[in-house]
Design a protein around this motif. Structure first.
Motif, PDB file in Angstrom:
ATOM      1  N   MET A   1      44.266  41.421  42.303  1.00 46.01           N
ATOM      2  CA  MET A   1      45.571  41.519  41.695  1.00 46.01           C
ATOM      3  C   MET A   1      45.650  42.734  40.763  1.00 46.01           C
ATOM      4  N   ILE A   2      44.592  42.931  39.974  1.00 41.40           N
ATOM      5  CA  ILE A   2      44.600  44.054  39.045  1.00 41.40           C
ATOM      6  C   ILE A   2      44.585  45.384  39.807  1.00 41.40           C
ATOM      7  N   TYR A   3      43.990  45.383  40.999  1.00 44.57           N
ATOM      8  CA  TYR A   3      43.957  46.607  41.799  1.00 44.57           C
ATOM      9  C   TYR A   3      45.345  46.961  42.320  1.00 44.57           C
ATOM     10  N   LEU A   4      46.131  45.976  42.696  1.00 39.68           N
ATOM     11  CA  LEU A   4      47.509  46.241  43.132  1.00 39.68           C
ATOM     12  C   LEU A   4      48.333  46.795  41.978  1.00 39.68           C
ATOM     13  N   LEU A   5      48.167  46.202  40.819  1.00 38.01           N
ATOM     14  CA  LEU A   5      48.883  46.690  39.650  1.00 38.01           C
ATOM     15  C   LEU A   5      48.448  48.112  39.306  1.00 38.01           C
ATOM     16  N   ALA A   6      47.167  48.380  39.402  1.00 37.08           N
ATOM     17  CA  ALA A   6      46.670  49.728  39.110  1.00 37.08           C
ATOM     18  C   ALA A   6      47.149  50.745  40.141  1.00 37.08           C
ATOM     19  N   ALA A   7      47.347  50.304  41.366  1.00 38.74           N
ATOM     20  CA  ALA A   7      47.796  51.226  42.410  1.00 38.74           C
ATOM     21  C   ALA A   7      49.282  51.560  42.278  1.00 38.74           C
ATOM     22  N   PHE A   8      50.096  50.556  41.919  1.00 39.90           N
ATOM     23  CA  PHE A   8      51.543  50.779  41.903  1.00 39.90           C
ATOM     24  C   PHE A   8      52.110  51.084  40.518  1.00 39.90           C
ATOM     25  N   LEU A   9      51.493  50.570  39.468  1.00 41.77           N
ATOM     26  CA  LEU A   9      51.881  50.870  38.088  1.00 41.77           C
ATOM     27  C   LEU A   9      50.612  51.203  37.299  1.00 41.77           C
ATOM     28  N   PRO A  10      50.082  52.399  37.493  1.00 40.17           N
ATOM     29  CA  PRO A  10      48.755  52.730  36.947  1.00 40.17           C
ATOM     30  C   PRO A  10      48.574  52.502  35.448  1.00 40.17           C
ATOM     31  N   PRO A  11      49.481  52.973  34.581  1.00 41.90           N
ATOM     32  CA  PRO A  11      49.227  52.751  33.148  1.00 41.90           C
ATOM     33  C   PRO A  11      49.218  51.266  32.770  1.00 41.90           C
ATOM     34  N   LEU A  12      50.087  50.496  33.391  1.00 37.64           N
ATOM     35  CA  LEU A  12      50.158  49.070  33.104  1.00 37.64           C
ATOM     36  C   LEU A  12      48.906  48.347  33.595  1.00 37.64           C
ATOM     37  N   GLY A  13      48.403  48.743  34.749  1.00 35.84           N
ATOM     38  CA  GLY A  13      47.177  48.158  35.268  1.00 35.84           C
ATOM     39  C   GLY A  13      45.991  48.435  34.359  1.00 35.84           C
ATOM     40  N   LEU A  14      45.931  49.632  33.809  1.00 30.65           N
ATOM     41  CA  LEU A  14      44.847  49.968  32.892  1.00 30.65           C
ATOM     42  C   LEU A  14      44.976  49.209  31.578  1.00 30.65           C
ATOM     43  N   LEU A  15      46.196  49.026  31.102  1.00 28.84           N
ATOM     44  CA  LEU A  15      46.387  48.245  29.876  1.00 28.84           C
ATOM     45  C   LEU A  15      45.947  46.800  30.069  1.00 28.84           C
ATOM     46  N   PHE A  16      46.323  46.194  31.188  1.00 28.07           N
ATOM     47  CA  PHE A  16      45.941  44.806  31.454  1.00 28.07           C
ATOM     48  C   PHE A  16      44.441  44.666  31.686  1.00 28.07           C
ATOM     49  N   ASN A  17      43.791  45.751  32.052  1.00 30.38           N
ATOM     50  CA  ASN A  17      42.343  45.715  32.253  1.00 30.38           C
ATOM     51  C   ASN A  17      41.587  45.960  30.952  1.00 30.38           C
ATOM     52  N   GLY A  18      42.300  46.228  29.861  1.00 32.79           N
ATOM     53  CA  GLY A  18      41.656  46.429  28.573  1.00 32.79           C
ATOM     54  C   GLY A  18      41.206  47.848  28.323  1.00 32.79           C
ATOM     55  N   GLN A  19      41.927  48.821  28.850  1.00 35.63           N
ATOM     56  CA  GLN A  19      41.575  50.228  28.694  1.00 35.63           C
ATOM     57  C   GLN A  19      42.786  51.006  28.144  1.00 35.63           C
ATOM     58  N   PRO A  20      43.105  50.844  26.871  1.00 29.97           N
ATOM     59  CA  PRO A  20      44.312  51.496  26.341  1.00 29.97           C
ATOM     60  C   PRO A  20      44.245  53.021  26.315  1.00 29.97           C
ATOM     61  N   LEU A  21      43.084  53.604  26.032  1.00 30.57           N
ATOM     62  CA  LEU A  21      42.995  55.068  26.008  1.00 30.57           C
ATOM     63  C   LEU A  21      43.157  55.652  27.405  1.00 30.57           C
ATOM     64  N   SER A  22      42.592  54.987  28.383  1.00 24.86           N
ATOM     65  CA  SER A  22      42.770  55.438  29.768  1.00 24.86           C
ATOM     66  C   SER A  22      44.223  55.295  30.196  1.00 24.86           C
ATOM     67  N   ALA A  23      44.898  54.271  29.676  1.00 24.04           N
ATOM     68  CA  ALA A  23      46.312  54.076  30.018  1.00 24.04           C
ATOM     69  C   ALA A  23      47.168  55.205  29.450  1.00 24.04           C
ATOM     70  N   VAL A  24      46.874  55.627  28.228  1.00 25.76           N
ATOM     71  CA  VAL A  24      47.621  56.741  27.620  1.00 25.76           C
ATOM     72  C   VAL A  24      47.354  58.027  28.396  1.00 25.76           C
ATOM     73  N   PHE A  25      46.100  58.276  28.726  1.00 23.53           N
ATOM     74  CA  PHE A  25      45.765  59.463  29.518  1.00 23.53           C
ATOM     75  C   PHE A  25      46.458  59.411  30.873  1.00 23.53           C
ATOM     76  N   ASN A  26      46.474  58.222  31.489  1.00 24.16           N
ATOM     77  CA  ASN A  26      47.094  58.080  32.799  1.00 24.16           C
ATOM     78  C   ASN A  26      48.605  58.283  32.720  1.00 24.16           C
ATOM     79  N   LEU A  27      49.227  57.863  31.635  1.00 25.10           N
ATOM     80  CA  LEU A  27      50.662  58.079  31.466  1.00 25.10           C
ATOM     81  C   LEU A  27      50.973  59.564  31.376  1.00 25.10           C
ATOM     82  N   ALA A  28      50.163  60.305  30.617  1.00 22.31           N
ATOM     83  CA  ALA A  28      50.345  61.760  30.538  1.00 22.31           C
ATOM     84  C   ALA A  28      50.104  62.400  31.901  1.00 22.31           C
ATOM     85  N   LEU A  29      49.084  61.934  32.597  1.00 21.61           N
ATOM     86  CA  LEU A  29      48.786  62.442  33.933  1.00 21.61           C
ATOM     87  C   LEU A  29      49.928  62.139  34.895  1.00 21.61           C
ATOM     88  N   LEU A  30      50.513  60.971  34.746  1.00 17.50           N
ATOM     89  CA  LEU A  30      51.628  60.569  35.598  1.00 17.50           C
ATOM     90  C   LEU A  30      52.833  61.479  35.406  1.00 17.50           C
TER      91      LEU A  30
END
Length: 82
Positions: A1-30
């Motif tokens: 389930m987390i992989y689907l979320l990471a594939a379609f909504l990457p920053p949200l998937g990273l946040l739900f996985n407990g990786q807030p810094l990666s989510a911020v980086f991914n949002l900028a990358l997005l």
């Protein structure tokens, strides 16, 4: 389930996985990839790939930590030689 979320909504998937810094980086990358992706379409896949790889690495780290804790708590497996 987390992989689907990471594939379609990457920053949200990273946040739900407990990786807030990666989510911020991914949002900028997005944002960057969306702007440049208008010209070069394969760039649109990069944020999803980053999120999937980051989720997998975090899960591997958690599994490794669980195994190490089990060995510390119960000792090495039977038949293990040093």
């Amino acid at each position: 389930m987390i992989y689907l979320l990471a594939a379609f909504l990457p920053p949200l998937g990273l946040l739900f996985n407990g990786q807030p810094l990666s989510a911020v980086f991914n949002l900028a990358l997005l944002v960057v990839c969306l702007l440049l992706g208008l010209i070069f379409h394969p760039l649109l896949v990069i944020p999803s790939l980053h999120a999937l790889i980051a989720v997998r690495m975090q899960r591997e780290k958690r599994m490794h930590r669980e195994v190490v804790e089990a060995i510390r708590q119960y000792g090495p497996p039977q038949g293990y030689r040093r």
